[in-house]
Design a protein around this motif. Structure first.
Motif, short mmCIF file in Angstrom:
data_model
loop_
_atom_site.label_atom_id
_atom_site.label_comp_id
_atom_site.label_asym_id
_atom_site.label_seq_id
_atom_site.Cartn_x
_atom_site.Cartn_y
_atom_site.Cartn_z
N HIS A 95 43.11 8.07 13.01
CA HIS A 95 41.78 7.90 12.40
C HIS A 95 41.77 8.16 10.89
CE1 HIS A 95 39.66 6.95 16.00
NE2 HIS A 95 40.03 8.06 16.60
N GLY A 96 42.86 8.73 10.35
CA GLY A 96 42.95 8.91 8.91
C GLY A 96 42.45 10.24 8.37
N THR A 97 42.23 11.20 9.26
CA THR A 97 41.74 12.51 8.82
C THR A 97 42.83 13.59 8.86
OG1 THR A 97 40.93 12.99 11.05
CG2 THR A 97 39.35 12.06 9.47
N VAL A 168 46.05 2.11 30.35
CA VAL A 168 45.92 1.52 29.02
C VAL A 168 44.63 0.72 28.86
CG1 VAL A 168 47.17 -0.67 29.36
CG2 VAL A 168 47.27 0.48 27.15
N ARG A 169 44.14 0.14 29.95
CA ARG A 169 42.90 -0.65 29.86
C ARG A 169 41.74 0.20 29.37
NH1 ARG A 169 44.98 -3.18 34.69
NH2 ARG A 169 43.89 -1.62 35.89
N GLY A 170 41.55 1.36 29.97
CA GLY A 170 40.46 2.25 29.56
C GLY A 170 40.71 2.91 28.22
N ALA A 171 41.96 2.96 27.79
CA ALA A 171 42.33 3.64 26.54
C ALA A 171 41.88 2.89 25.31
CB ALA A 171 43.84 3.84 26.49
N LEU A 172 41.56 1.61 25.45
CA LEU A 172 41.26 0.80 24.27
C LEU A 172 39.77 0.53 24.08
CD1 LEU A 172 44.27 -1.66 24.55
CD2 LEU A 172 44.08 0.44 23.22
N PRO A 181 40.04 3.65 19.52
CA PRO A 181 40.43 5.05 19.51
C PRO A 181 41.93 5.30 19.33
CG PRO A 181 39.86 4.36 21.72
CD PRO A 181 39.58 3.20 20.84
N ARG A 182 42.73 4.25 19.42
CA ARG A 182 44.19 4.41 19.27
C ARG A 182 44.78 3.05 18.94
NH1 ARG A 182 42.11 5.82 23.77
NH2 ARG A 182 42.51 8.01 23.40
N GLY A 183 46.01 3.06 18.42
CA GLY A 183 46.62 1.80 18.04
C GLY A 183 48.08 1.73 18.43
#
Length: 197
Positions: A95-97, A168-172, A181-183
């Motif tokens: 997220h860059g923090t 992984v489906r719910g993770a995106l 929320p993730r990449g």
């Protein structure tokens, strides 16, 4: 009530940035430090994250971008090492923090939950297994390692959280702010390319 939550967010944000605390412990310590009752309503993680962004912009604007870049580079190294297990970067580094005190959180989506651990053993990587709360509130295995970060010249905690492949489906799904929320590795490479000075 909003003023109290704002105060908690500000104090917690300082602890997150200056001490490397996670949001939950930072909120609880902030309540204690402010002398508030233990049952005080806590701000949400999104409010803490907003306060962290504000704190960084005021107090760490000159150092944080370089520290974030270093952590993202190290994260990509570990994602490439664990490429077989569909790695996704999450947390503050995504997220860059993140600052130099932040740990790296990589979620792995495995066909066999023990395969990532076996891979670390095969590559003679020292790790500490533990159980943590996953992104859906369930218990997941975390394989934690200390990795040297050349750009920071110090060790950084890298936590590999092991999920089932189907998770992984719910993770995106987008978070409350509408962000991913993730990449995956391609997304992290894009962040690094965009962040280059």
């Amino acid at each position: 009530m909003d003023t109290v939550k704002s105060e908690i967010s500000s104090v917690a944000a300082r602890m997150v940035v200056e001490e490397g605390l996670e949001f939950g412990p930072a909120k609880r310590r902030a309540v204690k430090q402010l002398g508030l009752p233990g049952r005080t309503a806590l701000p949400g993680n999104d409010e803490i994250e907003d306060a962290v962004v504000e704190y960084i912009s005021v107090f760490c604007a000159d150092t944080q971008p370089g520290e974030l870049l270093a952590l993202r580079r190290l994260a990509l190294v570990w994602m490439e090492r664990m490429a077989l297990f569909r790695p996704y970067l999450g947390g503050a580094v995504w997220h860059g923090t993140a600052t130099r005190l932040s740990d790296i959180y990589i979620q792995l989506f495995c066909d066999d939950s023990k395969s990532a651990e076996i891979s670390l053993i095969d590559h003679q990587v020292d790790y500490e297994p533990r159980t943590v709360t996953g992104f859906n509130g369930e218990s997941v295995e975390a394989l934690s390692v200390h990795a040297f970060c050349p750009d920071l010249n110090e060790e950084v905690g890298v936590h590999l959280l092991v999920y089932d492949r189907d998770d992984v489906r719910g993770a995106l799904r987008p978070d409350v702010k509408g962000r991913t929320p993730r990449g995956d590795m391609a997304a992290v490479r894009r962040l690094l390319h965009d962040q280059q000075p």
